[in-house]
Design an enzyme around this catalytic site. Structure first.
Site, mmCIF file in Angstrom:
data_model
loop_
_atom_site.group_PDB
_atom_site.id
_atom_site.type_symbol
_atom_site.label_atom_id
_atom_site.label_comp_id
_atom_site.label_asym_id
_atom_site.label_seq_id
_atom_site.Cartn_x
_atom_site.Cartn_y
_atom_site.Cartn_z
ATOM 1 N N GLU A 239 0.883 -1.165 0.000
ATOM 2 C CA GLU A 239 0.000 0.000 0.000
ATOM 3 C C GLU A 239 0.916 1.208 0.000
ATOM 4 O O GLU A 239 1.470 1.574 1.024
ATOM 5 C CB GLU A 239 -0.904 -0.046 1.240
ATOM 6 C CG GLU A 239 -2.197 0.719 1.059
ATOM 7 C CD GLU A 239 -2.034 2.205 1.271
ATOM 8 O OE1 GLU A 239 -1.735 2.912 0.270
ATOM 9 O OE2 GLU A 239 -2.179 2.659 2.398
ATOM 10 N N CYS A 273 -2.199 9.188 2.313
ATOM 11 C CA CYS A 273 -1.922 8.507 1.039
ATOM 12 C C CYS A 273 -3.053 8.748 0.039
ATOM 13 O O CYS A 273 -2.800 8.808 -1.152
ATOM 14 C CB CYS A 273 -1.663 7.023 1.254
ATOM 15 S SG CYS A 273 -2.931 6.194 2.192
#
Ligand code: NDP
Length: 495
Positions: A239, A273
């Site tokens: 991720e 993110c």
């Protein structure tokens, strides 16, 4: 965990004040090895509890975490510098994920019968998802509870033990999570934390006893972790960061879109993110949107509405992107290079920024956003998709059908429509990226399956008369019957 090899330590500090928050052992490869071995035994016990036993323990952990929510939030606040309110929100969302994983593990992973089809009509077919054993979680510092919990909760619910390596910037938060877990599961070290720098994470990724690594962080480090995993063929979830775009349609609710862009870009000092880093606005509403965003952004300040840059080195990346954008002909509608006043950065809104600028192509991870004018929604989508990353994204439009179509065609794992980061609040939705943003999924049913291996069992209930196929006693007549059956079932052009 602590061993005799723990001679060396490191400090975590509050990035806003420089105050010491805690001192933690630098766990070396031997300490990581001890943790993984202990986790291997704990995993067998934990798997043996079954779905129901684990669900009860995880609900208990959830209650402990919820009752200590303020304490956890305070630790996040101290180690990252983010406002306590944001830390409370992060922890609350982690609780929601933990609840979903515990509640749904049996339904998603438990044994089930699957159809066999006519060719296998004498068989009973069973599918179930078994634990991998020990899962290594390497976490980031930007959301030190919510982000790793997306792996930890799902890995635990699937029956694995977890060894968690928090970022060196937020070790105390990781240690506190494991302490709270041990209150609900005191018997075995089912969730352990190893603290240290990059080498500690590298030792975890390279350990042959780890069944899967779930990594969150930069794309560059993900590649290093993947190389370490390759030695043992250890699978991983990556991720990584993003360069998420927000698209504003001509008939969008502009105040709502500007509010969303501002929160998406500036909250957590842009260290998200799935934060908004680029906005593409259809030309007819570009100026009105920019005015709206500018007015709102001018009222927001680093150190007041959001915290400092948690990773000090990131401040220079932000400054570099802003300077590059301005040098290439972009304009600053709000702030500029002077907005960077370490450890804080005030909001920066850049407009007319050439697409090849680092502010458009590379992850900035700071409270800045570019706003560029486009001729049409198609052009907005084309530009949104023209970067190496593909994590999240947002569409604001007055037309639901059009918004949904753009959302589907956005090259990303998740898209929010007429809201901001809304997919994070829905635990049933999988979370993860494409391209430079990584692969694999946390959250939802896909997130549970990510930490399990499918086990397929086909049991013969009775022999099929006249269909001896996988035997040396097979006759040409058996094959003829098979060809007739297959032709009957599949020989027509229409399904
Ligand atoms: P990293 O990718 O370096 O760190 C992420 C995690 O990996 C940390 O726990 C880190 O430990 C660990 N790590 C570092 N090196 C190794 C290694 N060789 N093997 C195994 N684990 C390792 O991110 P940074 O903290 O340095 O941040 C750099 C950039 O990454 C940010 O500016 C941002 O762009 C991006 N990022 C993205 C995040 C996201 O949510 N997707 C989160 C964090 C960062 P340690 O902290 O001890 O070095």
């Amino acid at each position: 965990m602590s061993t005799a090899t723990d001679q060396r330590t490191f400090d975590s500090v509050n990035p806003a004040t420089g105050a010491l928050v805690g001192t933690h052992p630098l766990h070396d490869a031997a300490a990581v090895d001890a943790a993984v071995r202990g986790a291997g035994e704990a995993a067998r016990w934990w798997a043996g509890l079954g779905f129901e036993g684990r669900r009860r323990r995880l609900f208990d952990f959830k209650a402990v975490l919820t009752r200590d929510l303020r304490r956890v939030a305070r630790k996040i606040h101290e180690e990252t510098g983010k406002p306590e309110g944001d830390a409370v929100l992060e922890t609350a969302l982690a609780v929601v994920q933990l609840d979903w994983a515990a509640r749904n593990a049996r339904k998603v992973l438990g044994p089930r019968r699957v159809g066999t089809g006519l060719v296998g009509m004498n068989l009973a077919a069973t599918l179930e998802y078994l634990p991998l054993g020990v899962v290594g979680v390497i976490g980031p510092w930007n959301y030190p509870v919510f982000t790793p919990m997306g792996s930890i909760a799902y890995a635990l619910a699937a029956g694995n033990a977890v060894v968690f390596k928090p970022s060196e910037l937020t070790p105390g938060t990781g240690v506190l999570l494991a302490e709270l877990f041990a209150r609900s599961v005191p018997e075995h070290p089912v969730l352990q934390v190893v603290t240290g720098l990059g080498e500690t994470g590298a030792a975890l990724a390279a350990h042959p006893g780890v069944g899967k690594i779930s990594f969150t962080g930069s794309t560059a480090t993900a590649k290093r972790v993947m190389a370490a995993c390759a030695a043992n063929l250890t699978p991983m979830v990556a991720e990584c960061g993003g360069k998420d775009a927000l698209i504003v349609d001509a008939d969008a609710d502009l105040p709502a879109a500007a509010d969303a862009a501002l929160w998406g870009a500036m909250s957590n000092a842009g260290q998200t993110c799935v934060g908004v880093e680029r906005v593409y606005v259809v030309e007819t509403v570009h100026d009105a949107f920019l005015d709206e965003l500018t007015r709102r952004a001018k009222a927001v300040r680093g150190g007041e509405h959001y915290g400092p840059m948690t990773l000090p080195a990131q401040t220079e990346v932000v400054r570099g992107h802003v300077e590059d954008a301005l040098a290439r002909g972009g304009e600053a509608a709000v702030g500029g290079a002077a907005s960077v006043r370490p450890p804080f950065v005030d909001p920066v809104v850049l407009t007319g920024v050439p697409e090849e600028s680092s502010a458009v192509q590379e992850e900035t991870f700071g409270p800045t956003v570019t706003v560029n004018k486009v001729a049409s929604l198609e052009e907005a989508l084309e530009r949104a998709n023209a970067v190496a990353y593909g994590l999240g994204g947002t569409v604001f439009s007055g037309n639901t059908r059009r918004a949904m179509e753009i959302a589907r065609r956005m090259l990303s794992g998740m898209t929010a429509v007429n809201g901001i980061l809304s997919f994070v609040a829905v635990p049933a939705l999988p979370f993860g990226g494409v391209g430079g943003s990584g692969f694999g999924r946390v959250h939802g049913a896909d997130g549970l399956r990510e930490f399990a291996r499918p086990k397929a069992i086909a049991r013969q209930r009775f022999p099929l008369p006249g269909m001896t196929l996988s035997s040396f006693e097979r006759t040409p007549a058996d094959l003829d019957r098979l060809v007739k059956l297959i032709t009957f079932l599949h020989g027509r052009r229409k399904g």
